[in-house]
Design an enzyme around this catalytic site. Structure first.
Site, PDB file in Angstrom:
ATOM      1  CB  SER A   1       5.419  -4.731  -7.549  1.00 28.07           C
ATOM      2  OG  SER A   1       5.722  -3.358  -7.723  1.00 28.07           O
ATOM      3  CG  ASP A   2       0.599  -2.317  -3.413  1.00 31.20           C
ATOM      4  OD1 ASP A   2       0.601  -1.160  -3.886  1.00 31.20           O
ATOM      5  OD2 ASP A   2      -0.216  -2.674  -2.549  1.00 31.20           O
ATOM      6  CG  ASN A   3       4.284   2.601  -3.104  1.00 22.62           C
ATOM      7  OD1 ASN A   3       5.321   2.783  -3.722  1.00 22.62           O
ATOM      8  ND2 ASN A   3       3.886   3.379  -2.117  1.00 22.62           N
TER       9      ASN A   3
END
Length: 719
Positions: A258-260
Site C-alpha cells: 500500500s501507499d502511506n
C-alpha cells in the site's frame, strides 16, 4: 552449394545451442522457484495467525521462532532517502537525459549502496505519466508526459535495481516498487490525491503502458497503488485493477504494497469502509499484500492484530487471503536471499563512493536542457570575462549538518556534500575571474531589500548568471499550486537585473514547468537544470563554460499560463484552420515544447527512408535517418520518432513518441539512426478496445523535438 548448406548447418547449430542454453537457464529458474515455493508452503504451515498478520506490514520484525528475516526498505527515487547517500538528479531531470542506460547505471549503483546498508526493498520508480497539469507538485517525481518515454526509463530503472537473469535479486540487487498504480496525476484541479475520472481508452493509451512494461519486460517485484479513487473505486480496493488486470491479464507474481496508510484511508478518506476493520478486509480481499504505515501510532495501521484477529478467527474464509499475501512476501524474502543473511534487521551506515559521485555528475550534465541562447552568449569564455555576477535565491545553499537540502528535489537523501552553482563556478574559474555574489531575494520572501546589492553586483560584472526557480519549499508532494509564475519577487528581480543592460544567463533550478514568459522574451540565454543532485554546481559550471555541450531535451511542455492547462504535446485534431481551435487574444502554442532542447552545435537530418514502405500487419520494417553534426563542437542529439495513424477507426493523437536515441556526434560526423516499426508501435485500441494494427497509411516523423517544423516525414502503408 556445400558451402551454403555448411553455413546453414553452422547457423542452425548456433541457434540450437542458444535455444538449449535459454531452456537450461529457464529450467534452472523454474527449479529455483519451485524450491522456494516448497519452502514457503512448509513455513506457512508452521506460522500462527499472529505471525502471519505480522508479515502484512512493511515493518514486520524478524520472527525469531521460525527464523523469518526482516525486509528493510527505503525510498530511492534518485538515490537512497537516507544520510550519507549519493543523491542523483531528480526524476524529471533523469527524464531529460533521454538516456535509459544512464538510469540503469544509476540504479545499479543505488542497489549496491542499499545492500551495503542492509536495505533490500525500495519504493521506486515512479511511473506516473504527467498529464499536462504542472500545478500538481509531484511533476518532479515523474520522467515526463509521454507513456513510451516513461516506459523506457522505468524498465531501465527496474532492471538496474533488481538485476536481470541470474543476477536478479542477488547480493548486489534489491526489490523495486512501481508506483502509483494507476493514473495518479490525472486528478482534478492539480491536487495531490484528487480523484481520477477518466475514460477506459485514456487509461489504456496513456497511463497503463509504463506499468505493463514494468511487469512484462522488467519483472518488477512490487507494485504500489495510488492514493486516489479511479472512476469511483479507490485503487487500494480495486479488484479489477489489482487482480483481473495486474495478476490475471499481465501475469504479475510479486506483491502489492500500500501507499502511506492507504488501507486505513478506505475508511478515513474515501468513506467507503465504515471502520478500520472493514478497510483491512477490503484491502486484503482486493489483493493488497503489505501495508505501508508511516508512524508507530496503532491508529494508523489497518493490519494491527487488534483490528484483524477477531475478524479472521470468526471468518476463516478470509485466512486464505492472508495466506496468499504472506506467501508472496515470504517468496520475495527467499528470492532476496534474506533467509541466508544474518542480522537482516540491522541498518548499517550508508556510504557514497567517489565512483557513484562521478556517475551523479555525468548524469547531471546529460540532464541539462538549453532552452535559449541568443547570439551564442553561451558558453562563457574565461579568457574574455574578467568578472561574473552570480545572483539569485537558488545560486547557493548552506544547511546545518544532517539537514536536507532544498535544491535537490523531493525524496532526496542527505549527501556527504552538495555543490551549489556559486561553488561550481568558483571552482571552475579559480582566481582567473572575479565573482560578485548577491542573493538578491529569498525564494519565499516578498522583500526586495536585497535588490540594490544584486543590481550593484550586476553592474560591476561583465556577465550575470541569474539562478532562479523553485525548491522543496515550493514544489513537491503536497505542494500543489494554483499558478505557475516564479514564486515570490523573483520575476521582479529578473526585470531589475535585465534593466542593468548586462548580458544575463538565467539558470532554472526547479521541479515543474513554470510560466516564465518575461524570462523567455527578454533574457538571452536560458538553462533548465531541474534538480541535478549533489553535483549540481559542478555540472552547471561545465555547461556554462563549455567543457560540456548540453544535450538534454524537455519531457514536459512549458505552458504560457495556467489557462493553457492541461498543456501537452499529446493532442488530437481540433478546429485549427477554421479559426475556432484557438485561444482568443493569446498564443495557443507552448512556451517550450516536449522534446525541445538546444546545443552549442547544430544538427542536420537527411535521407529519411523506410526500408520497406508496404508491410502486412504482422510484419516489421525499419525507418532510417542520417544525422550530421554540422557545427564546430562535439555534441549529443536526441533523435525522436513519432507515429500517426492517418485514418483510423477511432480518434488518434496528432503524433505519439514511439522511439528515441541519444546520439553522440563529433564535428562533421554523420551517423545513421534506425528505429523498428512493428505491430507494437503501430497498434491502437479499436472501438471494441482490442489492441490491433489497422490497415492504412501511417505518417512517421523523425527529428529533434515534437514541433512539426523540427520533424521530417515519411509514409508507411500497412496492407
Amino acid at each position: 552449394m556445400k558451402g551454403k548448406y555448411l553455413f546453414k548447418g553452422f547457423s542452425g547449430l548456433i541457434l540450437s545451442t542458444a535455444l538449449l542454453l535459454s531452456c537450461q537457464e529457464k529450467n534452472t529458474e523454474n527449479d529455483r522457484d519451485s524450491e522456494i515455493d516448497r519452502k514457503v508452503s512448509a513455513l506457512l504451515k508452521e506460522m500462527t495467525l499472529e505471525e502471519k498478520v505480522a508479515e502484512l506490514t512493511q515493518d514486520a520484525p524478524p520472527n525469531d521462532r521460525l527464523g523469518i528475516p526482516m525486509m528493510r526498505y527505503s525510498e530511492c527515487l534518485h538515490g537512497l532517502w537516507l544520510p550519507g547517500a549519493t543523491v542523483y538528479p531528480q526524476a524529471i531531470a533523469l527524464g531529460s537525459t533521454w538516456d535509459p542506460e544512464s538510469i540503469r547505471q544509476m540504479t545499479t549503483a543505488i542497489a549496491k549502496e542499499a545492500r551495503a546498508a542492509n536495505l533490500t526493498h525500495c519504493y521506486s520508480p515512479n511511473l506516473d505519466v504527467i498529464s499536462g497539469d504542472a500545478r500538481y507538485g509531484r511533476v518532479e517525481e515523474s520522467y515526463g508526459e509521454d507513456p513510451y518515454l516513461v516506459s523506457r526509463m522505468g524498465v531501465a530503472f527496474i532492471e538496474g535495481l533488481q538485476g536481470v537473469g541470474e543476477e536478479q535479486f542477488d547480493e548486489n540487487h534489491i526489490l523495486a516498487t512501481a508506483k502509483h498504480f494507476v493514473a495518479y496525476p490525472e486528478n482534478r484541479r492539480g491536487i495531490n490525491g484528487g480523484f481520477s475520472d477518466i475514460s477506459e481508452r485514456r487509461l489504456y493509451e496513456i497511463f497503463l503502458p509504463p506499468f505493463e512494461a514494468a511487469v512484462k519486460e522488467a519483472g518488477v517485484g512490487s507494485i504500489m497503488p495510488g492514493h486516489q479513487d479511479l472512476n469511483g473505486v479507490p485503487c487500494h480496493m480495486n479488484g479489477w485493477l489489482l487482480q483481473d488486470l495486474l495478476r490475471d491479464d499481465w501475469g504479475f507474481d510479486g506483491f502489492i504494497v500500500s501507499d502511506n496508510n492507504d488501507v486505513s484511508r478506505l475508511n478515513l478518506m474515501h468513506f467507503i469502509a465504515k471502520n478500520r476493520t472493514e478497510a483491512a478486509v477490503m484491502g486484503l480481499q482486493s489483493g493488497v499484500d503489505m501495508d505501508l504505515v508511516i508512524g508507530k501510532d496503532p491508529a494508523n495501521s489497518a493490519y494491527i492484530m487488534d483490528v484483524l484477529k477477531d475478524t479472521l478467527t470468526s471468518n476463516p474464509d478470509l485466512v486464505r487471503h492472508v495466506d496468499e499475501s504472506v506467501s508472496r512476501i515470504l517468496k520475495m524474502k527467499y528470492k532476496l536471499g534474506l533467509f541466508d543473511q544474518e542480522n537482516s534487521d540491522e541498518l548499517r551506515e550508508v556510504v557514497s563512493s567517489p565512483e557513484s559521485q562521478e556517475l551523479a555528475l555525468d548524469i547531471a550534465k546529460k540532464a541539462v536542457v538549453l532552452l535559449k541562447n541568443e547570439d551564442d552568449l553561451l558558453p562563457l569564455d574565461v579568457q574574455k570575462i574578467k568578472s561574473i555576477a552570480v545572483i539569485g535565491p537558488n545560486a547557493h545553499e548552506e544547511v546545518p549538518e544532517g539537514s536536507r537540502y532544498s535544491l535537490m528535489g523531493g525524496y532526496s537523501g542527505i549527501p556527504p556534500y552538495y555543490t551549489s552553482v556559486l561553488e561550481g563556478i568558483q571552482a571552475k574559474v579559480g582566481d582567473k575571474v572575479k565573482i560578485n555574489y548577491a542573493e538578491g531575494a529569498s525564494l519565499k520572501s516578498d522583500s526586495k531589500a536585497g535588490f540594490p546589492e544584486a543590481i550593484a553586483a550586476a553592474k560591476k560584472s561583465d556577465v550575470v548568471v541569474l539562478v532562479i526557480g523553485g525548491s522543496t519549499a515550493t514544489c513537491g508532494e503536497g505542494l500543489d499550486r494554483s499558478e505557475l509564475d516564479l514564486y515570490g519577487v523573483q520575476n521582479e528581480l529578473v526585470e531589475a537585473i535585465h534593466k542593468t543592460g548586462k548580458p544575463v544567463v538565467a539558470v532554472l533550478i526547479n521541479g515543474r514547468p513554470l510560466t516564465i514568459n518575461y524570462v523567455a522574451e527578454n533574457i538571452p540565454s536560458i538553462i533548465e537544470s531541474w534538480y541535478l543532485g549533489m553535483r549540481s554546481g559542478d555540472a552547471l559550471a561545465e555547461v556554462l563554460f563549455g567543457d560540456y555541450n548540453p544535450g538534454g531535451k524537455l519531457t514536459v511542455t512549458f505552458p504560457r499560463s495556467v489557462g493553457h492547462l492541461p498543456s501537452t504535446y499529446l493532442e488530437r485534431p481540433d478546429f485549427v484552420g477554421s479559426g475556432k481551435g484557438l485561444y482568443r487574444f493569446t498564443d495557443k502554442s507552448p512556451l517550450f515544447p516536449f522534446g525541445f532542447g538546444l546545443s552549442y552545435t547544430t544538427f542536420n537530418y537527411s535521407n529519411l527512408r523506410i526500408v520497406k514502405n508496404n508491410i502486412n500487419a504482422d510484419e516489421s520494417t525499419t525507418v532510417e535517418v542520417d544525422v550530421t553534426n554540422t557545427g564546430a563542437r562535439a555534441g549529443d542529439e536526441v533523435v525522436q520518432m513519432y507515429i500517426r495513424d492517418d485514418f483510423a477507426s477511432v480518434g488518434r493523437y496528432n503524433k505519439m513518441l514511439k522511439g528515441f536515441e541519444r546520439v553522440p556526434l563529433e564535428p562533421g560526423e554523420t551517423k545513421t539512426v534506425r528505429f523498428e516499426l512493428n505491430a507494437e508501435n503501430l497498434s491502437l485500441y479499436n472501438q471494441k478496445m482490442e489492441k490491433v494494427v489497422e490497415p492504412g497509411d501511417f505518417t512517421i516523423s523523425v527529428g529533434g523535438s515534437s514541433l512539426t517544423d523540427d520533424l521530417n516525414e515519411v509514409k508507411l502503408t500497412v496492407l
